[in-house]
Motif scaffolding. Structure first.
Motif, PDB file in Angstrom:
ATOM      1  N   VAL A 708       0.843  -1.193   0.000  1.00 53.09           N
ATOM      2  CA  VAL A 708       0.000   0.000   0.000  1.00 53.09           C
ATOM      3  C   VAL A 708       0.880   1.247   0.000  1.00 53.09           C
ATOM      4  N   ALA A 739     -11.363  -5.297  -2.910  1.00 54.67           N
ATOM      5  CA  ALA A 739     -10.965  -5.632  -1.549  1.00 54.67           C
ATOM      6  C   ALA A 739     -10.739  -7.120  -1.425  1.00 54.67           C
ATOM      7  N   ASP A 769     -15.148  -0.131   2.031  1.00 52.24           N
ATOM      8  CA  ASP A 769     -14.105   0.594   1.340  1.00 52.24           C
ATOM      9  C   ASP A 769     -14.602   1.933   0.825  1.00 52.24           C
ATOM     10  N   SER A 772     -14.861   4.385   3.732  1.00 52.04           N
ATOM     11  CA  SER A 772     -13.624   4.791   4.378  1.00 52.04           C
ATOM     12  C   SER A 772     -12.718   5.569   3.431  1.00 52.04           C
ATOM     13  N   GLU A 773     -12.712   5.167   2.192  1.00 54.85           N
ATOM     14  CA  GLU A 773     -11.785   5.822   1.264  1.00 54.85           C
ATOM     15  C   GLU A 773     -12.537   6.247   0.020  1.00 54.85           C
ATOM     16  N   SER A 776      -9.473   4.302  -4.054  1.00 49.94           N
ATOM     17  CA  SER A 776      -8.725   3.172  -3.536  1.00 49.94           C
ATOM     18  C   SER A 776      -7.300   3.152  -4.069  1.00 49.94           C
ATOM     19  N   LYS A 801      -4.044   2.386  -2.438  1.00 43.16           N
ATOM     20  CA  LYS A 801      -4.174   3.021  -1.128  1.00 43.16           C
ATOM     21  C   LYS A 801      -4.798   2.106  -0.088  1.00 43.16           C
ATOM     22  N   VAL A 802      -5.378   1.022  -0.556  1.00 40.70           N
ATOM     23  CA  VAL A 802      -5.936   0.076   0.408  1.00 40.70           C
ATOM     24  C   VAL A 802      -5.454  -1.314   0.051  1.00 40.70           C
ATOM     25  N   GLU A 803      -5.611  -2.230   0.995  1.00 41.49           N
ATOM     26  CA  GLU A 803      -5.226  -3.600   0.730  1.00 41.49           C
ATOM     27  C   GLU A 803      -6.264  -4.240  -0.176  1.00 41.49           C
ATOM     28  N   LYS A 854      -0.476  -4.508   3.444  1.00 40.17           N
ATOM     29  CA  LYS A 854      -0.399  -3.373   4.354  1.00 40.17           C
ATOM     30  C   LYS A 854       0.908  -2.619   4.157  1.00 40.17           C
TER      31      LYS A 854
END
Lengths: 1353, 135
Positions: A708, A739, A769, A772-773, A776, A801-803, A854
C-alpha cells in the motif's frame, strides 16, 4: 430477307413443343393416361411436322431451354409493348369516377390485363392461333406525347429519394458471404425494377416507333352531360388530339369506341339507356356501350385485395379506392374491357396487319420491287444527314412497314414482325435515318430474343442499336439508356451477368443519378456472375456511391459504401480501405450520425502509407467529427498512437525495493546471486507469512505482491505512425482494486471487468471501502506530444491506497484532447516482466495482478558523491545514506556489494575523520582498529551493528571506500537487507537494491620485474615501469610499498635522479630500480603466510628530498582492504608462491592543473601489483662462496681450493638436488636449454605486455654470459676434486651448505661455472598449480664464479 | 513514357507487396486510390484468365475508361499489374520480363520472406528505371 418457307405464328408452336417434350418425358413413366387431355387442351391438329422447328436448332445445340416470355425481359416486353388505347373523357365522367378516389383510366386499368383471353387470331398468311395473355394500355389523350424530360427526371429523383428514406442506416451492413448465398431478388433493392420501368417510360410516345401509337380511341361521356351525342363528336376534335395524330406521324383514322358512363347515385338508368340508343343509332351498334358505376348506394365496400391499389400511387388508404363500386360494377367494367379487346381491338389489329401486309407485299416484296426500291433509294443519295433522318408520314411505306412490324409484335407474330423489321432496317440505314434505324435494330434484337433464336444476332442488334443511338448525340441518349436496359435484361436472362455489368457501365451518362443507379445495378451483376467477381462488385459499388454523392443522395451513397465495406473488409490494399472508410465516415457525419462516422473514421487513422496532407486531412476530419458529437469517445484499440506491447515492462516492489529505476532494470538473477546468502531462504520466509495471513498467501502465492502506498510502475512505448505530430494527454493505467474479502469469497474467478480509473471508484469494492476511502488508488497521468514517426517510452504509475487485489487491465489515453483510446492488456500478449523465475511460468494476466498488502517501511538509499568517471587507482571516500520515511523501524541491516574490489565498506569510526589524514602513518598502537575491520572482510556480507535502527527523519550514514581498480565500465550493485521492526507485518524483510555505473579511465600502468640478485642470496632487484596512460593528467608518484614484514625495499639511486621533473606527465614512462631484501629466516619459513596477517611492509618515499609529506600507511583500512581484494583477484596468476611479493604504488594527481578556487577533495591513487614472483626460474637458489683471489706457488704443488655452495630451497616441498660438475666447459646444448628455461620463467614476474622488450634484454644478458663462458675454453683447466655428482635432499624453506673443492694447476683466472644443479620436486605438491608455470624438475646452469689464482712470489 | 502508369506486384494471397506510380503525369491526390481500385477489381479477371493460357503475359485484360490493365502472372502466381494509358504492348512485355528477373533476385534473398512486402530500395530504383526505359 424474304424467306421462301411461309412463316407461321409460332407462339402456339412453342407451347405445343414444350408440351410435347413434357409429354414424352411423362410417357416413359405413365404410358397411357396423359396424352388425350394434354392434346385436347393445347394441341390443335395443326401440321404435325411443324412441331420441332423453328426451335429445333437450339435444342440440338444443347443449350438451355428457356421460355423467353417467362424471363423478366419477356414479362417486361409483354407488359410494355402492348396496344395503347387513347381515352377521351368529359369532366363529368371524371367527377363520377373521383367519388371512388380514382380517375377513369385508373378505374379501368386493373381490368386491362387479361391472362386468359383466348382470342383466336389468324396470321397474315391465314395461320390460326390463339392469344392467351393480352394487355391494353390506357392513356388520356393529353398524356400521349413525349414526356417532359425535366419532369421525368424529377420523378425519377423522387423515386430514388423515397427509396433512400426507407433504408435503415443503423442496421448491420450485409456480409459478403450472405450476399453470395442469397438470390438475385433478395440482394437487389426492389426499387431498381420500378426505377428501370420509369426510366423506360420516359422514352414512350416517340415518333420513330409505332408501338406507342394508339391503336384505338375510347370516347367517354357521362349520362349527365348535356347533349351527349354532340359531346362525343366534340371529344374527337383534332385540336385536342395528341401531336402524333396531328403531325402525320400516325394515321388519325383509328378505331373508335363510344362509352357512356352512368352514375347510379345521380339518377336512374332509364335516361342512360335512352342516350345509349341514340348513340347506337349515331355511331353504330357495336361501337357503343353503357357503363354503370357507383351502384353501391351510400354503403362503402371493403375489399381485401383492392385491385386498384397497385395503380394508385397516392397516399390515400386503399380501402377508399373504389368504395362505391360493387360487384356488379366490377363485373361490368371487366366485361367492357374484355369485349373491347377481344371483339374490337384484336380483330382490328388483325385486320390491319393483313391489310398492311398485302400492301407491303405488293410494293416491296418480290425481286422486282426490291430492285426498284434499291434504285430509288440510290437516287436519294444526297439526302441531308440530319439526326432524325427524313420525315416519314403515316402514309409512307416505311412507316407502314414499321406499324406492321409493331402490330405483329404486339400480337406475338414475331416471325412476321422480324421479317418486316429486316425489310425496313436497310431502308432506314440507306436513308441515314439513324434514330429510326436504331429503333428498328432494337426491336429486331427483342424479336430475336422473343423467338429465342440466334443469341449472337440478338446481341449484335442491341449493340448496334445502342451505338447508333449514342451516335446521334444527346437526343439519342435517353433511347440508348432504354435500349441498354433491355439489352441488359436480355443478357441477364441468359446468365451473362458479366456482360450485363459491362453494358450497365456503358449506360452511364452525364446524369450522375442515373449513372449511380446503373453502376449499382452493374455491381450486382458482378456479384451474380459465376464465379462471383467480388472485387469488381466492390469497385462498382464505390463508383456508384460516388455518383450518388454527386447527386446528393447521401443515404444511397452510404448504402452502397456500406456494402462495399463488407467486400473490402480485411483488405490489405491500403488506399482502398482508407477511401471507403473515410468517405463513409464523412457522409455519416453529414447526416449527423456521428457515432457511426467516428467508427469508420477510426479505421483510417493509422494510415502510414498516405501522404502527409492526407494524414492531416484524415485526422482533422476525425477530430472535427468527434467534436461535433459533443462526447468523449472511448475507443478500444485506438490505432493512434501505436502501442508497442512488447515494450511493456512492469516494475513493482515487494520485498525487493529499488533505489533507482536503473536498479530495477537490472536482471533479477544478478540480484538474486548477490543476495543469496543475505536473505533468509524462501521456505522459511514463507512460513513467516503463513503464520500471519496464511489464507491470503496460500491463495495468491502466485500473484505478485505490492505494498500500500508504493507505486507499481509500468513502462510502455508509444509510437506515432503518422508523419504529423499528435498530442497525447492523460495517459494512465486502467486498474481495478477490489478488496480482499470480496475476492476471497468469490473465489477469485470474477475478474473484475470495467474500466475503473481514479475518477470513478470501483463498483466492486465493498461498502466499507467506499465509506472509508474515496479513492482506492491513485494513478499518474502523463501528457506528451509525439512528432511524426516518433517513439516515446512512458512510465505510468499506480499506487494502491488500500489492501486488496490490484489488477492492471490496460492503458488509456486521450488523443488531441477529445478521443479516449483504451488498450486492454489481453491474455495472449507477451509482456515482459522482469521479475524472477517464479513469475515466469504464469500467464501474463497474473503478472498484472497484485496482492496489495499493508504498508511497510521502505528504505531509501543513495551513495553520495559517487563519481561517474574516475581514473584507475583513484581512491575515494564516499558516503552511503539510508533513510526510512515511515514511522516504523527497520533493524538487522545487512549490506552486500557486488564488487568489493571497487567498493568497500568503511568503519563507522572514520566517518568523521579527514580523508587523507586517516591514511597517514600513525603510531603502532592505533593499528588494532584497522585489524578488526579487515577481519570483517572474511565475510562477504557486511552486518551493520545490531543496534542500528533506522527510523524517522534521521538518516543512517555509513562511509564507503571506492577504488577504481581496473579501467573499463563497471556496474556496481549494492544490496541492503533489512527487517521490519514490526513483527506483525506480512513481510518480514525487504531488500534495497542500488545500482551505479562507473567508468574507469586508465591512469598509470605499473609493472614490476623482480630478478634475483646473482651475487647475494635472498636479495632481489626490482625494476618498476610506470607509464602514464592518461591524456592530460599528471601524477606525483608518492610512495612504493612492498607488502609483508619480511620484505625491505630500498632505492638504488637517489630520488632526484629518477624524477628530475617530480611528476609523471601524460604519456610519460618511467623506469626505476629498487633493491628488495628478504628477511625471512630460512628456518622459520615453515610458518604459513596467513592471508589475513596485518599488512606490514616497508615503504620507499619517492618524493624529492625536500618534501615532508607523510607516507601513507598501507596497512590502514581502505588500502589494506583493497589490497586484499586485489590479492584475491590477481591470485590466479601465481598461487601459493610464498616468495611472491606485493607492491603498492601510491601516487597523487599533480595539484598544478587544478584551479585554486575549487576546493578539490584530495585524491589518492593506489596501484597494486600482487604476487610478483621472486623466484624466477627454479625453486632453488644457490650461492658459491669462497676466496676470490689466491696466491699460490705452483712450483711447489698444485693448489686445492675449498669452496662452499649454499643451496636454498624456496619451494614448499622437499627438493632433491644433484650437483654435477664437469671438468670440461659445458656443452652448448645445456646452455641453450637453460636459456630457454630462463626466459620462459622470467615472464611470470611481468604483468604487462608493454614491457616485453625487457625480457629480450634479459635473455641477451644471459646469452652474453653463456658466450663468455664458452670463450674461456682456452683457459688452463682445473678439475673438480671430490665426487663429480653430489645428491642432497633439501627441506622446504631451508638452506644447506655443500663443500666443494677444485684443484688448480697453474695461475690464472678460472670460471667455475661448469657445473649444473639438477633438481626435482615431488609431483604431488605441484599438482594444483597452473600447468607450465612451475617445473617438477629442472637443470640449472652454474653461475660464473671467477677465481684469480696468482703465482706467489 | 506513359502519362499514367501504376505498377503493383500482388502476392499470391492478393496482398500488394510493391507499389509504384511510374507515370510522368503530375500526381493527383485521388489517383492513388482510383488506381488501386481498378487494379484490385482487375484481379477478378486475372483469376479467370490466368488458367486459360500458359503464357505469363496476359496482355491487356481489363480497362476502365481510357486506362488499361496489363498483367503478367509468374509461375508462383504472383501478379505484376500495370495500369497504363499507353498502347505499347511490346514495351510492356519487356518491362514485365525484366521486372520478373528482378523479382526472382529478390526471391533468392534468403532474408526475404516470400509474400512479404518488398522494401528494397535497389529494386525500387531498378523498376523505375525500367519503367522509364520501356513505358
Amino acid at each position: 430477307m424474304d424467306s421462301p418457307t411461309p412463316l407461321q405464328p409460332n407462339r402456339t408452336d412453342l407451347i405445343l413443343q414444350t408440351q410435347i417434350v413434357l409429354h414424352c418425358r411423362l410417357r416413359s413413366e405413365q404410358p397411357e393416361s396423359f396424352q388425350p387431355n394434354l392434346a385436347s387442351d393445347y394441341v390443335r391438329p395443326l401440321k404435325p411436322f411443324r412441331l420441332a422447328p423453328p426451335h429445333g436448332n437450339l435444342g440440338q445445340r444443347g443449350k438451355k431451354k428457356m421460355d423467353p416470355a417467362r424471363t423478366p425481359l419477356g414479362k417486361l416486353l409483354l407488359d410494355e409493348i402492348t396496344p395503347v388505347v387513347m381515352v377521351l373523357s368529359t369532366p363529368l365522367v371524371e367527377e363520377a369516377c373521383l367519388k371512388n378516389g380514382l380517375s377513369l383510366v385508373e378505374m379501368l386499368s386493373p381490368f386491362c390485363v387479361f391472362n386468359n383471353i383466348d382470342v383466336p387470331v389468324r396470321t397474315a398468311s391465314d395461320q390460326p392461333y390463339r392469344i392467351q395473355k393480352f394487355k391494353l394500355r390506357l392513356f388520356y389523350a393529353s398524356d400521349i406525347r413525349h414526356p417532359n424530360l425535366e419532369v421525368a427526371k424529377e420523378r425519377l429523383k423522387q423515386v430514388i429519394t423515397r427509396a433512400g428514406e426507407k433504408d435503415d442506416l443503423y442496421s448491420e451492413p450485409p456480409q459478403t458471404s450472405n450476399l453470395l448465398s442469397s438470390s438475385e431478388s433478395e440482394i437487389q433493392p426492389s426499387w431498381f425494377e420500378f426505377f428501370n420501368k420509369e426510366l423506360v417510360r420516359t422514352m414512350s410516345f416517340s415518333d420513330h416507333e409505332a408501338f406507342d401509337h394508339p391503336v384505338a380511341c375510347l370516347l367517354v361521356v357521362s349520362s349527365k352531360d348535356e347533349q351527349p351525342i354532340n359531346r362525343f363528336v366534340d371529344l374527337f376534335n383534332t385540336n385536342k388530339l395528341p401531336s402524333l395524330l396531328n403531325d402525320g406521324a400516325m394515321d388519325p383514322k383509328i378505331l373508335k369506341h363510344y362509352l357512356l358512363v352512368h352514375d347510379y347515385q345521380d339518377s336512374d338508368q332509364e335516361k342512360a339507356t335512352k342516350i345509349l340508343a341514340d348513340m347506337r343509332s349515331t355511331f353504330g351498334l357495336h361501337d357503343c356501350r353503357l357503363l354503370c358505376i357507383n351502384s353501391s348506394d351510400h354503403e362503402l365496400i371493403e375489399r381485401q385485395d383492392n385491385p386498384w391499389a397497385p395503380y394508385k400511387s397516392g397516399d390515400l388508404p386503399s380501402q377508399c379506392l373504389g368504395c362505391f363500386l360493387n360487384v356488379d360494377d366490377y363485373n361490368e367494367i371487366k366485361d367492357l374491357l374484355q369485349d373491347l379487346s377481344s371483339k374490337h381491338i384484336i380483330p382490328y389489329m388483325e385486320q390491319k396487319i393483313r391489310a398492311l401486309n398485302q400492301e407491303v407485299s405488293a410494293t416491296r416484296k418480290g425481286f422486282r420491287n426490291q430492285i426498284k426500291n434499291l434504285w430509288w433509294r440510290k437516287g436519294k443519295e444526297d439526302v441531308t444527314d440530319s439526326p432524325a433522318g427524313p420525315m416519314y408520314t403515316f402514309s409512307s411505306i416505311e412507316s407502314q412497314i414499321r406499324v406492321l412490324g409493331d402490330y405483329a409484335f404486339m400480337l406475338r407474330d414475331y416471325e412476321l414482325a422480324l421479317s418486316n423489321y429486316r425489310l425496313i432496317s436497310t431502308d432506314y440505314k440507306l436513308d441515314k435515318a439513324w434514330k429510326r434505324y436504331a429503333g428498328i435494330q432494337e426491336m429486331m434484337g427483342l424479336t430475336f430474343f422473343m423467338l429465342d433464336q440466334s443469341r449472337k444476332e440478338a446481341e449484335y442488334c442491341m449493340e448496334n442499336a445502342f451505338n447508333t443511338y449514342l451516335k446521334i448525340g444527346s437526343s439519342g441518349q435517353q433511347n440508348a439508356t432504354r435500349c441498354g436496359l433491355w439489352w441488359v435484361e436480355m443478357l441477364k436472362a441468359r446468365d451473362q451477368h458479366k456482360d450485363a455489368a459491362v453494358v450497365y457501365f456503358r449506360i452511364c451518362d452525364e446524369e450522375p443519378l442515373h449513372s449511380a443507379v446503373m453502376l449499382e445495378q452493374g455491381s450486382y451483376c458482378y456479384l451474380l456472375s459465376k464465379p462471383p467477381m467480388l472485387r469488381k462488385f466492390g469497385f462498382h459499388l464505390v463508383l456508384s456511391g460516388d455518383q450518388y454523392k454527386k447527386s446528393d443522395q447521401i443515404k444511397h451513397a452510404i448504402r452502397t459504401y456500406r456494402t462495399a465495406v463488407s467486400v473490402f473488409e480485411g483488405t490489405t490494399w491500403g488506399h482502398i480501405k482508407d477511401h471507403v472508410h473515410f468517405h463513409i465516415g464523412e457522409w455519416y457525419a453529414i447526416l449527423g450520425m456521428y457515432e457511426l462516422a467516428v467508427k469508420h473514421m477510426l479505421e483510417v487513422l493509422a494510415c502510414t502509407h498516405q501522404s502527409k496532407t492526407m494524414q492531416e486531412l484524415f485526422l482533422k476530419d476525425f477530430l472535427e467529427t468527434v467534436q461535433k458529437t459533443g462526447k468523449t469517445f472511448e475507443v478500444l484499440k485506438l490505432q493512434l498512437p501505436k502501442l508497442n506491447i512488447s515494450s511493456l515492462k512492469v516494475a513493482f516492489e515487494d520485498h525487493r525495493t529499488y533505489a533507482s529505476p536503473a536498479a530495477a532494470s537490472v536482471r533479477e538473477s544478478l540480484w538474486r546471486s548477490l543476495e543469496e546468502d543475505m536473505i533468509p531462504s524462501l521456505p522459511t520466509a514463507r512460513t513467516n507469512w503463513l503464520e500471519l495471513q496464511s489464507k491470503l498467501v496460500s491463495k495468491y502465492r502466485e500473484s505478485n505482491v505490492c505494498v500500500v502506498g508504493e507505486a507499481v510502475k509500468v513502462d510502455i512505448e508509444f509510437k506515432n505512425p503518422l508523419q504529423i505530430p499528435i498530442s497525447i494527454s492523460s495517459v494512465s493505467l486502467i486498474c481495478d482494486l477490489s478488496a480482499i474479502s470480496d475476492e476471497l469469497n468469490s473465489d477469485a474467478c470474477s475478474s473484475t471487468v470495467g474500466s475503473q480509473n481514479d475518477d470513478d471508484s470501483s463498483n466492486l469494492t465493498t461498502d466499507r471501502d467506499m465509506s472509508s476511502e474515496n479513492f482506492s488508488f491513485s494513478s499518474s497521468e502523463v501528457d506528451f506530444s509525439l512528432g511524426g514517426g516518433d517513439t516515446t517510452l512512458v512510465q505510468l504509475m499506480v499506487a494502491p491506497k488500500v489492501e486488496g487485489i490490484l489488477q492492471i487491465s490496460g492503458v488509456r489515453w486521450k488523443l488531441s484532447g477529445s478521443v479516449v483510446g483504451l488498450h486492454k492488456f489481453d491474455s495472449n500478449m507477451k509482456n515482459k516482466i522482469m521479475k524472477g523465475r517464479r513469475k515466469a511460468k504464469h500467464s501474463p494476466c497474473d503478472n498484472l495482478k497484485f496482492i496489495v498488502i499493508k504498508s511497510l517501511p521502505k528504505l531509501e538509499g543513495s551513495v553520495h558523491s559517487l563519481p561517474e568517471k574516475a581514473y584507475a587507482g583513484d581512491l575515494r571516500h564516499l558516503m552511503l545514506e539510508l533513510r526510512n520515511p515511515s514511522e516504523f523501524t527497520v533493524q538487522n541491516l545487512k549490506l552486500k556489494i557486488s564488487h568489493p574490489r571497487f567498493l568497500n565498506i568503511g568503519s563507522h569510526g572514520n566517518l568523521k575523520t579527514e580523508f587523507l589524514s586517516c591514511l597517514e602513518k600513525k603510531m603502532a598502537s592505533e593499528r588494532s582498529v584497522v585489524h578488526a575491520n579487515s577481519n570483517n572482510l572474511s565475510q562477504t556480507v557486511f552486518l551493520f551493528p545490531k543496534e542500528t535502527l533506522i527510523q524517522g527523519e534521521m538518516p543512517l550514514l555509513w562511509p564507503l571506500w571506492l577504488r577504481a581498480a581496473v579501467p573499463g565500465h563497471i556496474s556496481l550493485y549494492i544490496s541492503v537487507y533489512y527487517e521490519m521492526g514490526d513483527i506483525s507485518s506480512v513481510m518480514r524483510y525487504r531488500t534495497l537494491r542500488m545500482h551505479y555505473n562507473l567508468q574507469v579511465l586508465p591512469s598509470l600502468d605499473v609493472s614490476f620485474q623482480v630478478s634475483p640478485c646473482p651475487s647475494r642470496l635472498q636479495e632481489f632487484l626490482v625494476r618498476m615501469d610506470v607509464i602514464n596512460r592518461t591524456s592530460s593528467e599528471s601524477f606525483h608518484v608518492h610512495q612504493l610499498s612492498a607488502v609483508g614484514h619480511q620484505w625491505e625495499i630500498s632505492l638504488l639511486q637517489p630520488v632526484d635522479t629518477i624524477f628530475p621533473s617530480e611528476s609523471l606527465m601524460a604519456g610519460q614512462a618511467l623506469t626505476c630500480f629498487f633493491r628488495l631484501k628478504s628477511y625471512r629466516k630460512p628456518l622459520t619459513s615453515t610458518d604459513k603466510v596467513s592471508t589475513l596477517s596485518p599488512l606490514l611492509g616497508s615503504d620507499v618515499r619517492l618524493r624529492p628530498e625536500g618534501s615532508n609529506e607523510p607516507l601513507f600507511d598501507i596497512s590502514c583500512s581502505p588500502l589494506a582492504d583493497f589490497h586484499h581484494c586485489e590479492r584475491l583477484h590477481q591470485k590466479m596468476s601465481h598461487q601459493g608462491d610464498p616468495n611472491a611479493v606485493d607492491f603498492i604504488l601510491i601516487s597523487q594527481p599533480l595539484k598544478d592543473n587544478i584551479t585554486p578556487g575549487i576546493a578539490d577533495p584530495p585524491h589518492l591513487f593506489s596501484h597494486h601489483a600482487c604476487h610478483c614472483s621472486t623466484s624466477s626460474t627454479s625453486p632453488i637458489s644457490w650461492l658459491v662462496d669462497g676466496p676470490r683471489t689466491l696466491f699460490h706457488d705452483f712450483s711447489a704443488s698444485f693448489r686445492e681450493i675449498n669452496l662452499k655452495m649454499v643451496i636454498y630451497n624456496s619451494s614448499e616441498a622437499v627438493a632433491s638436488i644433484c650437483i654435477k660438475t664437469f671438468d670440461s666447459p659445458s656443452t652448448s646444448g645445456h646452455t641453450s636449454e637453460g636459456t630457454a628455461d630462463l626466459s620462459s620463467g622470467d615472464q611470470t614476474g611481468w604483468h604487462d605486455a608493454s614491457v616485453v622488450n625487457n625480457i629480450k634484454v634479459t635473455s641477451d644478458l644471459l646469452g652474453a654470459r653463456v658466450g663468455k663462458s664458452l670463450s674461456l675454453e682456452s683457459v688452463p683447466p682445473f678439475i673438480w676434486s671430490g665426487a663429480s655428482s653430489t645428491r642432497v635432499q633439501l627441506e622446504p624453506m631451508s638452506a644447506t651448505e655443500i663443500p666443494l673443492q677444485i684443484c688448480v694447476f697453474s695461475p690464472g683466472i678460472y670460471d667455475l661455472s661448469n657445473y649444473v644443479l639438477q633438481w626435482s620436486l615431488p609431483s604431488s605438491v605441484d599438482s594444483g598449480n597452473q600447468e607450465g608455470k612451475s617445473q617438477h624438475s629442472g637443470t640449472c646452469q652454474g653461475y660464473p664464479y671467477y677465481l684469480s689464482v696468482l703465482q706467489s712470489v | 513514357m506513359a502519362t499514367t502508369a501504376c505498377f503493383i506486384i500482388v502476392s499470391r494471397n492478393d496482398i500488394p507487396i510493391y507499389e509504384a506510380e511510374v507515370g510522368s503525369a503530375t500526381k493527383r491526390e485521388d489517383a492513388a486510390q482510383l488506381h488501386q481500385f481498378i487494379l484490385h477489381a482487375a484481379l477478378d479477371i486475372v483469376q479467370d484468365l490466368a488458367w486459360t493460357t500458359s503464357a505469363m503475359f496476359l496482355k491487356a485484360i481489363d480497362r476502365f475508361n481510357d486506362l488499361v490493365v496489363s498483367v503478367y502472372v509468374t509461375a508462383g502466381h504472383t501478379r505484376f499489374m500495370l495500369l497504363h494509358d499507353s498502347r505499347n504492348d511490346d514495351g510492356i512485355k519487356s518491362f514485365f520480363q525484366e521486372v520478373h528477373e528482378l523479382y526472382i533476385k529478390i526471391l533468392l534473398n534468403p532474408l526475404y520472406l516470400p509474400g512479404s512486402r518488398i522494401t528494397s530500395s535497389h529494386f525500387d530504383t531498378k523498376v523505375r528505371g525500367l519503367a522509364r526505359k520501356y513505358l
